[in-house]
Structure formats: structure tokens, C-alpha cells
Design an enzyme around this catalytic site. Structure first.
Site, PDB file in Angstrom:
ATOM      1  N   HIS A  36       0.670  -1.268  -0.170  1.00 41.75           N
ATOM      2  CA  HIS A  36       0.138  -0.090  -0.008  1.00 41.75           C
ATOM      3  C   HIS A  36       0.940   1.240  -0.117  1.00 41.75           C
ATOM      4  O   HIS A  36       1.701   1.474   0.932  1.00 41.75           O
ATOM      5  CB  HIS A  36      -0.832  -0.015   1.310  1.00 41.75           C
ATOM      6  CG  HIS A  36      -1.896   0.960   1.239  1.00 41.75           C
ATOM      7  ND1 HIS A  36      -1.660   2.314   1.781  1.00 41.75           N
ATOM      8  CD2 HIS A  36      -3.186   1.062   1.116  1.00 41.75           C
ATOM      9  CE1 HIS A  36      -2.526   2.967   1.764  1.00 41.75           C
ATOM     10  NE2 HIS A  36      -3.708   2.390   1.290  1.00 41.75           N
ATOM     11  N   ASP A  37       0.761   2.331  -0.946  1.00 39.38           N
ATOM     12  CA  ASP A  37       1.279   3.461  -1.133  1.00 39.38           C
ATOM     13  C   ASP A  37       2.882   3.906  -0.793  1.00 39.38           C
ATOM     14  O   ASP A  37       3.194   4.539  -0.318  1.00 39.38           O
ATOM     15  CB  ASP A  37       0.410   4.688  -0.313  1.00 39.38           C
ATOM     16  CG  ASP A  37      -0.964   4.861  -0.852  1.00 39.38           C
ATOM     17  OD1 ASP A  37      -1.311   4.041  -1.873  1.00 39.38           O
ATOM     18  OD2 ASP A  37      -1.455   5.432  -0.236  1.00 39.38           O
ATOM     19  N   LYS A 124      -4.563   5.073  -6.806  1.00 41.61           N
ATOM     20  CA  LYS A 124      -5.121   5.200  -5.436  1.00 41.61           C
ATOM     21  C   LYS A 124      -5.877   6.508  -5.492  1.00 41.61           C
ATOM     22  O   LYS A 124      -5.211   7.618  -5.524  1.00 41.61           O
ATOM     23  CB  LYS A 124      -4.301   5.013  -4.368  1.00 41.61           C
ATOM     24  CG  LYS A 124      -4.679   5.120  -3.017  1.00 41.61           C
ATOM     25  CD  LYS A 124      -4.966   3.706  -2.637  1.00 41.61           C
ATOM     26  CE  LYS A 124      -5.507   4.016  -1.205  1.00 41.61           C
ATOM     27  NZ  LYS A 124      -4.478   4.510  -0.263  1.00 41.61           N
TER      28      LYS A 124
END
Length: 290
Positions: A36-37, A124
Site C-alpha cells: 500500500h502506497d 489510488k
């Protein structure tokens, strides 16, 4: 308001993990790994020599290797560097304009975790990886209902993704030592919330060990039997005499790497016998524990 500079803090160890309400069993055939990110932009708020980020990155690399070994799909999230104000909407009030349009290189996922061919990179737009993406649809198509979550930031996008997974009947596995946050307190609060409300908190070694085959001398004997297609073997005999060739030695070396053992072709070929190979395996296992 953009993100403030983040001070380093110790990665929570196993003794500090909260008690889970669930007892879900991770199954590689049901799981997807979400990184994630992990973009340069978000990690630049930490010190360049942050021990927290080094530990998280190493653990994410280990999880990615585990996923590759077990056929677990890899999914990344990455925010775009050009985000029109109307697309960011309420995010503008909380975090400002987002990734600067003048620095597209900041969108890149850090090099140790660069996505490979076949990995999925989702754009995202909101805290949750499910929002305005096809993650749920992909998981349905893959017939998978478990999501392993690591990355930044624990109490924002990672935690909200775990909540969203729960709301969609997907079991979330929140990897405590593969996450980072604004502070130790917020990191621990995220772990507590997930463990008590929407998922299962775990750690990297628990995931790796959950599917680790115990390597024994009998396992090695049976493996060599298949390599040379012989029923009776003398453990001290040179396996070349049984017809073992260099190609099969290389294949065996590659298989050992799936169990975290870096035993190279040259080491195996120098003295190709079951006894010698077992000694090599034992020495490598001992080195990993030390």
C-alpha cells in the site's frame, strides 16, 4: 495541510501485538498481497536513514518473495502525481493538493519493491484501496477472499482498506511489522482497532512460517530419489553415478531458494551426495537462526 516530517520510532515487536478476536487461518490459495502506497513521496517524510522504514521494507520484500513462491497475486496502490482538485475533492481540505505535478518521479514505488510483470498497480484516489478501483472485482475473479496488507500509513489508508475488506466479506491480515505510520502511538492504535473490529493482526514471520515445509533428511532422500529416478540410494555415494546432471542440480538449487536457503549450484555440484547436501542444508538453516 500537507504531511509533517515524521520522527523515527521502533517497529512494534511481537510482544506488543494486540490480542485478536479472530482466529483466521491464512491460506495462500485464498490470499492476495497488497503493498500500500510505498511511493517515494510518502516515504520522503521519514528520515533517509529511518530504521523503521528499513525494517518495513525488508519485511515487505520477504512477503513479496513468499507471495511469489506460493502463487499469491500481488497488488500495489499508487497515488497519481496529477490530481485535479475536483478528483481529490475533500482530500484537499485534509491534505492539500497531494503529489506535486512537477515531480512525477515521486509517484514511483521505491526500487526494492518495484512491481514486476504481471503485478497489478491500482490508481489510488481515496484512503481505501477498494474505492474507485476494481480490487474487489479482481479478487472475485481470482476466487480469493483474504487480503494481506502492508505499507503506509497504518492508521489511514491501510486501516481503512482493512475495514473496507471486512465490509466486503474479505478477511484482512494486517502485518504489524510491515507497516509504518506517523507515530508509534498511531501505529499501535491502528493495530488495536483492526484486531478488535475488522481483521487479524499478524507479523511477517508468522505468515512465512505458516506455509514453511519442515526440511528433513528423509525429505531430501525422497527428493533426490525423484531427481535421479532411483529407488535405492547410498547417502554417501556420488549422485553423478546415479545419472544426476547439471540441469537437475540447478533445478534443485532453485527449489531450495523457495525455502529461503541460498545454496548455489557450485556448492551442490562440488560434492553431490545426499550426506553432503544434508550437511549444507543444516548449516544454512543454522545460520538463518543465529
Amino acid at each position: 495541510m500537507t504531511i509533517a516530517k515524521i520522527s523515527d520510532y521502533p517497529m512494534p515487536d511481537q510482544s506488543r501485538l494486540p490480542q485478536n478476536k479472530t482466529n483466521w487461518q491464512l491460506d495462500p490459495d485464498r490470499a492476495v498481497l497488497l503493498i500500500h502506497d510505498m511511493q517515494r513521496y510518502f516515504l520522503n517524510f521519514y528520515d533517509a536513514d529511518s530504521r523503521l522504514i528499513a525494517t518495513m521494507t525488508q519485511n515487505l520484500e520477504q512477503l513479496r518473495q513468499w507471495a511469489d513462491q506460493h502463487g499469491v497475486p500481488m497488488v500495489y496502490t499508487a497515488q497519481p502525481y496529477e490530481q485535479p482538485a475536483e478528483d481529490r475533492a475533500l482530500l484537499n481540505a485534509m491534505w492539500g493538493a497531494g503529489l506535486p505535478a512537477s515531480t512525477p518521479d515521486q509517484q514511483a514505488i521505491i526500487s526494492p519493491l518495484t512491481p514486476k510483470d504481471g503485478d497489478v498497480v491500482l490508481t489510488k484516489w481515496r484512503y481505501s484501496a477498494f474505492q474507485r478501483s476494481d480490487l474487489q472485482k479482481r479478487m472475485q475473479n481470482w476466487q480469493r477472499d483474504q487480503l494481506i496488507i502492508g505499507g503506509v500509513y497504518a492508521h489511514i489508508g491501510c486501516m481503512v482498506t482493512a475495514i473496507d475488506a471486512f465490509m466486503n466479506d474479505i478477511q484482512a491480515f494486517f502485518v504489524a511489522d510491515a507497516l509504518a505510520d506517523f507515530s508509534e502511538q498511531e501505529h499501535l492504535e491502528a493495530l488495536k482497532y483492526v484486531s478488535s473490529r475488522c481483521g487479524q493482526v499478524t507479523h511477517t514471520q508468522a505468515i512465512v512460517a505458516s506455509t514453511m515445509l519442515e526440511l528433513t533428511e528423509q525429505w531430501l532422500y525422497e527428493k533426490v530419489q525423484k531427481l535421479v529416478e532411483e529407488e535405492e540410494l547410498d547417502p554417501a555415494e556420488n549422485l553423478i553415478l546415479y545419472g544426476l546432471d547439471s540441469l537437475r542440480i540447478m533445478q534443485f538449487s532453485a527449489e531450495l531458494k523457495q525455502y529461503g536457503l541460498d545454496i548455489y549450484f557450485e556448492e551442490l555440484g562440488q560434492e553431490p551426495s545426499i550426506e553432503h547436501w544434508w550437511n549444507l542444508i543444516q548449516s544454512k538453516q543454522a545460520a538463518k537462526v543465529a
